[in-house]
Design a protein around this motif. Structure first.
Motif, PDB file in Angstrom:
ATOM      1  N   UNK A 211      14.974  15.569  25.075  1.00  0.00           N
ATOM      2  CA  UNK A 211      15.943  15.297  26.149  1.00  0.00           C
ATOM      3  C   UNK A 211      16.627  13.949  25.946  1.00  0.00           C
ATOM      4  N   UNK A 212      16.887  13.633  24.672  1.00  0.00           N
ATOM      5  CA  UNK A 212      17.614  12.399  24.347  1.00  0.00           C
ATOM      6  C   UNK A 212      16.791  11.131  24.500  1.00  0.00           C
ATOM      7  N   UNK A 213      15.491  11.273  24.744  1.00  0.00           N
ATOM      8  CA  UNK A 213      14.645  10.079  24.966  1.00  0.00           C
ATOM      9  C   UNK A 213      13.801   9.783  23.722  1.00  0.00           C
ATOM     10  N   UNK A 214      13.374   8.520  23.558  1.00  0.00           N
ATOM     11  CA  UNK A 214      12.543   8.166  22.401  1.00  0.00           C
ATOM     12  C   UNK A 214      11.272   9.022  22.338  1.00  0.00           C
ATOM     13  N   UNK A 215      11.010   9.575  21.173  1.00  0.00           N
ATOM     14  CA  UNK A 215       9.914  10.547  21.029  1.00  0.00           C
ATOM     15  C   UNK A 215       9.199  10.357  19.697  1.00  0.00           C
ATOM     16  N   UNK A 216       7.875  10.477  19.734  1.00  0.00           N
ATOM     17  CA  UNK A 216       7.108  10.528  18.489  1.00  0.00           C
ATOM     18  C   UNK A 216       6.600  11.953  18.316  1.00  0.00           C
ATOM     19  N   UNK A 217       6.833  12.508  17.128  1.00  0.00           N
ATOM     20  CA  UNK A 217       6.285  13.837  16.810  1.00  0.00           C
ATOM     21  C   UNK A 217       5.215  13.638  15.737  1.00  0.00           C
ATOM     22  N   UNK A 218       4.016  14.096  16.022  1.00  0.00           N
ATOM     23  CA  UNK A 218       2.920  13.994  15.046  1.00  0.00           C
ATOM     24  C   UNK A 218       2.171  15.312  14.926  1.00  0.00           C
ATOM     25  N   UNK A 219       1.621  15.503  13.757  1.00  0.00           N
ATOM     26  CA  UNK A 219       0.825  16.687  13.461  1.00  0.00           C
ATOM     27  C   UNK A 219      -0.525  16.654  14.220  1.00  0.00           C
ATOM     28  N   UNK A 220      -1.123  17.819  14.388  1.00  0.00           N
ATOM     29  CA  UNK A 220      -2.423  17.954  15.076  1.00  0.00           C
ATOM     30  C   UNK A 220      -3.489  17.074  14.411  1.00  0.00           C
ATOM     31  N   UNK A 221      -3.618  17.224  13.094  1.00  0.00           N
ATOM     32  CA  UNK A 221      -4.679  16.486  12.380  1.00  0.00           C
ATOM     33  C   UNK A 221      -4.435  14.978  12.469  1.00  0.00           C
ATOM     34  N   UNK A 222      -3.176  14.561  12.401  1.00  0.00           N
ATOM     35  CA  UNK A 222      -2.848  13.133  12.504  1.00  0.00           C
ATOM     36  C   UNK A 222      -3.368  12.583  13.831  1.00  0.00           C
ATOM     37  N   UNK A 223      -3.083  13.321  14.910  1.00  0.00           N
ATOM     38  CA  UNK A 223      -3.465  12.828  16.239  1.00  0.00           C
ATOM     39  C   UNK A 223      -4.986  12.873  16.427  1.00  0.00           C
ATOM     40  N   UNK A 224      -5.633  13.876  15.857  1.00  0.00           N
ATOM     41  CA  UNK A 224      -7.095  13.944  15.954  1.00  0.00           C
ATOM     42  C   UNK A 224      -7.721  12.764  15.203  1.00  0.00           C
ATOM     43  N   UNK A 225      -7.082  12.324  14.104  1.00  0.00           N
ATOM     44  CA  UNK A 225      -7.638  11.230  13.293  1.00  0.00           C
ATOM     45  C   UNK A 225      -7.608   9.891  14.028  1.00  0.00           C
ATOM     46  N   UNK A 226      -6.801   9.814  15.095  1.00  0.00           N
ATOM     47  CA  UNK A 226      -6.751   8.569  15.877  1.00  0.00           C
ATOM     48  C   UNK A 226      -8.122   8.315  16.546  1.00  0.00           C
ATOM     49  N   UNK A 227      -8.856   9.375  16.846  1.00  0.00           N
ATOM     50  CA  UNK A 227     -10.152   9.233  17.525  1.00  0.00           C
ATOM     51  C   UNK A 227     -11.138   8.428  16.669  1.00  0.00           C
ATOM     52  N   UNK A 228     -11.434   8.852  15.418  1.00  0.00           N
ATOM     53  CA  UNK A 228     -12.343   8.021  14.617  1.00  0.00           C
ATOM     54  C   UNK A 228     -11.788   6.642  14.293  1.00  0.00           C
ATOM     55  N   UNK A 229     -10.475   6.516  14.201  1.00  0.00           N
ATOM     56  CA  UNK A 229      -9.900   5.187  13.903  1.00  0.00           C
ATOM     57  C   UNK A 229     -10.236   4.218  15.031  1.00  0.00           C
ATOM     58  N   UNK A 230     -10.072   4.657  16.271  1.00  0.00           N
ATOM     59  CA  UNK A 230     -10.361   3.768  17.401  1.00  0.00           C
ATOM     60  C   UNK A 230     -11.880   3.603  17.563  1.00  0.00           C
TER      61      UNK A 230
END
Ligand SMILES: Cc1cc2nc3c(=O)[nH]c(=O)nc-3n(C[C@H](O)[C@H](O)[C@H](O)COP(=O)(O)O)c2cc1C
Ligand code: SF4
Length: 460
Positions: A211-230
């Protein structure tokens, strides 16, 4: 500096995403939480959003959707104009032939995706986030919806998450089953309720997305990998893997192997070990020889066995971003989305290339002439060679068409259609010529390995 061999001693077999896959009931909130789930959200909510972005940058995480773009860097590009909402969108379209890793994560450990998305939403300031899932994953949509309800009931989604003052709603949106809707701007169009046609970039979604707003698109595995990183910290995460291939990677392996499935690897293992060891693919069935492999999903260049196992420099090829692309397209390929397709000596490269060309012709959205027309031409020419009705000049024509598609289209689907044809001709031209020169034989016989057999190393 530690060598790859030394590094492997401590971390081989380390699982970050699939660590709990054997725990009964891990799909459900209570079990997931009992096993340490949602710790990363607790930790993240005590951090400054920018510090989370920095942590993800430090981890070296690269997008797992195909291009391998550094995730932290992508997050740092997100525009933050006053009074304009920002969005996080998870790309769960997963339509690339040979790639089925996201499906496994979402089906069996859905909360790891939701957990990673809450952390990412907080870091990016997204109060409404979406999971865009391919239409065929109907039953997984129900699993994700249920997991979102559970997360909300337990205070991880909704208003004032865990008393932090941060609000986040999450919705699952089902596509209608079009490969092109995996391309991030086509996905955004589709999410907005329009036909999934890719947009011209720039502007990139980080500036003008949903809708014309700033957006990040990420893959499923990428977003799941944020859990062990944190949970473990960026430094610990970055110690796993090698070079710019940090952390673990999910590989979906299929084709002529004894043990097709999803494997989480630490990106220091060799391709040879991945194919032949019992821990992974378990070798080729019926004692057949390895002919070729597409290591990263159908769009990436196919490699003949000799170049797959060893780089042109004579080094062992490893299962990571740098090594798989070593040699460029002349003698290398790509990690892509991790869809590892193995072909044994009985497979026909012309038929295989035709099948892929057919897929890309079917999935072209039709906006650009080189892709719309070129994919159809390539399909027809390949079918005619496959049926023993081709001419030698058709091989050059094919080469010419794919070159005119590559780099001349709105979105990378054109490249994705061109690369498999280019690589097949580059490495297997004699098999194409044999089809043309033996129109009767090619209908009943298989070219097999022919001279590749000498160069192919088959472990005993
Ligand atoms: C034709 C086409 C299909 C794609 N399909 C997918 C897909 O199914 N899943 C995905 O994550 N990325 C897909 N991508 C890549 C996305 O455009 C985008 O780069 C990716 O979602 C970014 O996420 P990442 O940075 O986490 O990898 C596709 C790209 C193209 C050109
Ligand atoms: S390259 Fe193909 S799929 Fe992509 S926008 Fe052009 S016509 Fe559509």
């Amino acid at each position: 500096m530690k060598s790859v061999e030394q590094k492997r001693i401590n971390i081989m077999g380390r699982k970050l995403l699939l660590e709990k896959q054997q725990v009964e009931g891990i799909r459900h909130y209570d079990v997931y939480r009992r096993e340490g789930g949602y710790r990363s959200v607790e930790k993240a909510l005590k951090m400054q959003p920018n510090d989370i972005v920095e942590e993800v940058k430090k981890s070296g995480l690269r997008g797992r959707g195909g291009a391998g773009f550094p995730t932290g860097l992508k997050w740092s590009f997100l525009a933050k104009p006053d009074g304009v909402p920002r969005y996080l969108v998870c790309n769960a379209d997963e339509s690339e032939p040979g790639t089925f890793k996201d499906r496994y994560l979402m089906e069996f450990i859905p909360h790891i995706l939701i957990e990673g998305m809450i952390v990412a939403s907080y870091a990016l300031g997204s109060n409404v986030s979406y999971i865009y899932i391919r239409g065929e994953y109907d039953w997984i949509t129900d699993i994700l919806d249920q997991a979102i309800v559970e997360a909300k009931e337990n205070g991880w989604l909704g208003k004032n998450i865990q008393g932090s003052g941060f609000d986040c709603e999450m919705y699952v949106h089902r596509g209608a089953g079009a490969y092109i809707c995996g391309e991030e701007t086509a996905l955004l169009e589709s999410l907005e309720g329009k036909r999934g046609n890719p947009r011209i970039k720039p502007p990139f979604p980080a500036i003008k997305g949903l809708w014309g707003c700033p957006t990040v698109v990420n893959n499923v595995e990428t977003l799941a990998a944020v859990v062990p990183i944190i949970n473990e910290g960026a430094e610990e995460y970055a110690k796993i893997g090698v070079g710019k291939s940090t952390g673990t990677k999910l590989i979906s392996a299929c084709g002529n192997i004894n043990k097709p499935g999803i494997y989480e690897i630490d990106m220091t293992i060799s391709v040879e070990e991945f194919i032949y060891s019992d821990e992974y693919c378990g070798g080729i069935p019926n004692g057949k020889k390895l002919k070729a492999c597409i290591p990263g999903g159908s769009s990436v260049p196919i490699l003949p066995a000799n170049l797959l196992l060893t780089t042109a420099k004579g080094e062992k090829r490893l299962m990571n971003y740098e090594s798989l692309s070593d040699g460029g397209f002349a003698s290398g390929s790509m990690m892509g989305s991790g869809g590892f397709i193995v072909l044994d000596e009985d497979q026909c490269i012309v038929r295989h290339t035709y099948t892929l060309a057919r897929f890309y012709r079917h999935e072209s959205c039709g906006q650009c002439s080189p892709c719309r027309e070129g994919t159809g031409w390539m399909e027809k020419i390949l079918l005619s060679i496959e049926k023993g009705k081709g001419k030698l000049s058709d091989i050059d024509l094919l080469w010419d068409i794919q070159r005119k598609i590559e780099g001349n289209t709105i979105c990378p689907l054109g490249d994705a259609a061109a690369w498999p044809v280019a690589a097949a001709i580059r490495h297997f031209r004699d098999e194409f010529e044999w089809h043309v020169n033996n129109p009767e034989k090619c209908l009943t016989e298989n070219f097999g390995l022919r001279h590749y057999a000498d160069a192919i190393h088959v472990p005993v």
